[in-house]
Design an enzyme around this catalytic site. Structure first.
Site: not given
Ligand code: BG6
Length: 490
Positions: A50, A149, A178-179, A183, A217, A236, A241, A340
């Site tokens: 945009r 996602k 779904d990355h 992997k 993480e 999330d 995942h 996290k």
């Protein structure tokens, strides 16, 4: 390395072309595949956004982002020059019908090519973009649509999006990302289980004591905090995942690698997950949120501080005990945790086998520890089998835990492409095996929705944990109660 085959002529349209995902992941991934000569000369990347930018200004942004996001020494001026020739930028407000004409003009005459619409936008735009493509007759027999996602925030919103997109595209044209499925080590799980005859007979109740899946993480939520605060760790990370990892670990052998054969087995696992509801939610789940602490000796603020001092009950950590109600996994719990600002970035699947039924060794020989198979997803991808061995020497029968440790990088001597590279190539090749089918998404949401409803009804509180730890104490208690402990031990 296996020979890299080029893909047929394509037009890849990236909606959200100026966004973070396009800049940080998609364009660097495409640059690599271009550099490795997997694209034909005429294939194009059409970025749609945009922002009021002309092509030169857009290319400048892409160049800056590649310089920042590629590994040291990977940016090469000659490669960039040839790569940039493929890229166009179109300013389109997808809600305005007349804007679509620009895209139609660009795609006119290219109907024979593979046409991919990659939706790296807010999910609220998925339906309108699919409709815009259909109304403007931009969907060809060779078209595919990729949905990033999050796909909704519960079953109802996900169904609405899937219905809207489903009115325009057939299910086999829809690629839900779904990355984690891109992997390398996640795919290696299939090789480990189904290209070796050793493990499969042991992969079941009566031999396996329990399974642990950790996706930890050390980073906080950073610039995404407003989005994250409406989402939380369960939606999330677990809904997608982690449940995908559960499926690949627990599923029966598919009859082939055909996409539906694999997905048919995964869906059976999702449907066999024992529901966690208001009666069982407190004993089977832990919610946590990080407070200020230190990671790698650097102090970091707490979650609410990052939110500007606003109170929040969003979980940045979740641990769960999950049961799969089928013959193979009856009474073999799967313990899952993700969060996290934990001690380190560390993701692994641990399959812990049962204790030996009787120890023949003298007590002082050392506790005989159960065998463990650890599949390390990141960092340092590999597989480790923990065994007991006799310490060499004449001084009695002393046992020691040792391991057979396979590091993929050391063994194969190369670094792997990012998950997005593989997934983009699979879309271009038309192979949906590494993407989620609608029934998988629905089944995962339905299981997660019941937990969220249970949390709300039971008012389960969010426990605080210090940033840099392994999560709240209640997470250790979840296993301690069953006489087990997380690996690595927190
Ligand atoms: C994303 C989540 O899907 O996965 C992020 O939205 C998370 O919150 C990320 O940080 C983790 O991915 P990876 O590949 O770094 O483990």
């Amino acid at each position: 390395m296996a020979k890299l085959l080029p893909v047929d002529d394509f037009d890849l349209i990236i909606f959200g072309g100026t966004g973070d995902l396009a800049m940080r992941k998609l364009l660097p991934a495409l640059y690599h595949r271009h550099r490795d000569k997997q694209f034909t000369a005429v294939s194009r990347i059409v970025a749609v956004g945009r922002s009021e930018l002309d092509r030169d200004a857009y290319l400048l942004e892409v160049e800056e982002s590649l310089r920042a996001n590629l590994a040291d020494g990977e940016f090469d001026v000659a490669h960039w020059k040839s790569f940039s020739k493929r890229i166009m930028y179109l300013r389109i407000d997808v809600s305005s019908p007349k804007n679509w004409q620009t895209l139609s003009t660009v795609l006119d005459g290219a109907e024979e090519r593979i046409r991919v619409a990659y939706l790296a936008t807010a999910p609220s735009l998925f339906g309108p973009i699919a409709k815009g493509l259909k109304t403007n007759k931009l969907i060809t027999g060779n078209s595919r649509i990729v949905l990033e996602k999050p796909l909704g925030r519960d079953l109802a919103s996900a169904s609405e999006i899937n219905d809207q997109v489903g009115k325009c595209f057939a299910e086999n044209q829809i690629y839900r990302i779904d990355h984690y499925l891109g992997k390398e080590t996640v795919q290696n799980l299939l090789a480990l289980r189904f290209a070796n005859s050793l493990f499969e007979p042991l992969w079941k109740r009566g031999v396996v004591d329990h399974v642990q899946i950790t996706v930890a993480e050390d980073l906080g939520v950073g610039g995404r905090i407003d989005f994250y605060d409406r989402v939380g760790a369960l939606r999330d990370m677990v809904q997608n995942h982690i449940l995908q990892l559960v499926c690949l670990t627990a599923m029966e052998a598919p009859s082939s690698l055909h996409h539906d054969a694999v997905r048919d087995e995964k869906i059976k696992v999702l449907r066999a997950l024992r529901p966690i509801d208001v009666d069982s939610v407190r004993s089977n789940t832990v919610r946590g949120q990080y407070a200020a602490g230190a990671i790698k000796k650097e102090t970091v603020p707490g979650y609410e501080e990052e939110l500007g001092g606003k109170e929040s009950s969003t979980e940045t950590f979740v641990a769960l005990k999950l049961e799969i109600d089928n013959w193979r996994w009856s009474n073999v719990p799967f313990y899952l945790r993700t969060g996290k600002r934990l001690k380190e970035k560390h993701s692994e699947i641990v399959v812990q086998f049962q204790d030996v039924p009787h120890s023949i060794f003298p007590e002082q020989a050392f506790d005989v520890q159960p065998n463990r198979l650890t599949i390390r997803l990141q960092p340092d991808e590999g597989v480790k089998l923990s065994l007991m061995a006799k310490e060499p020497g004449p001084g009695g029968f002393n046992l020691r835990p040792v391991s057979l440790d396979l590091s993929f990088e050391e063994t194969f001597g190369l670094s792997y492409p990012d998950a997005y590279e593989r997934l983009l190539m699979e879309v271009l090749r038309g192979n949906p095996a590494l993407f989620m089918r609608r029934d998988e998404v629905d089944a995962a949401w339905s299981w997660v929705d019941s937990i969220i409803a249970g949390w709300e009804e039971s008012r389960q509180k969010v426990e605080t944990y210090v940033a840099g730890s392994w999560g709240p104490n209640a997470s250790s208690m979840l296993l301690d109660r069953d006489g087990r402990a997380w690996q690595p031990d927190s």
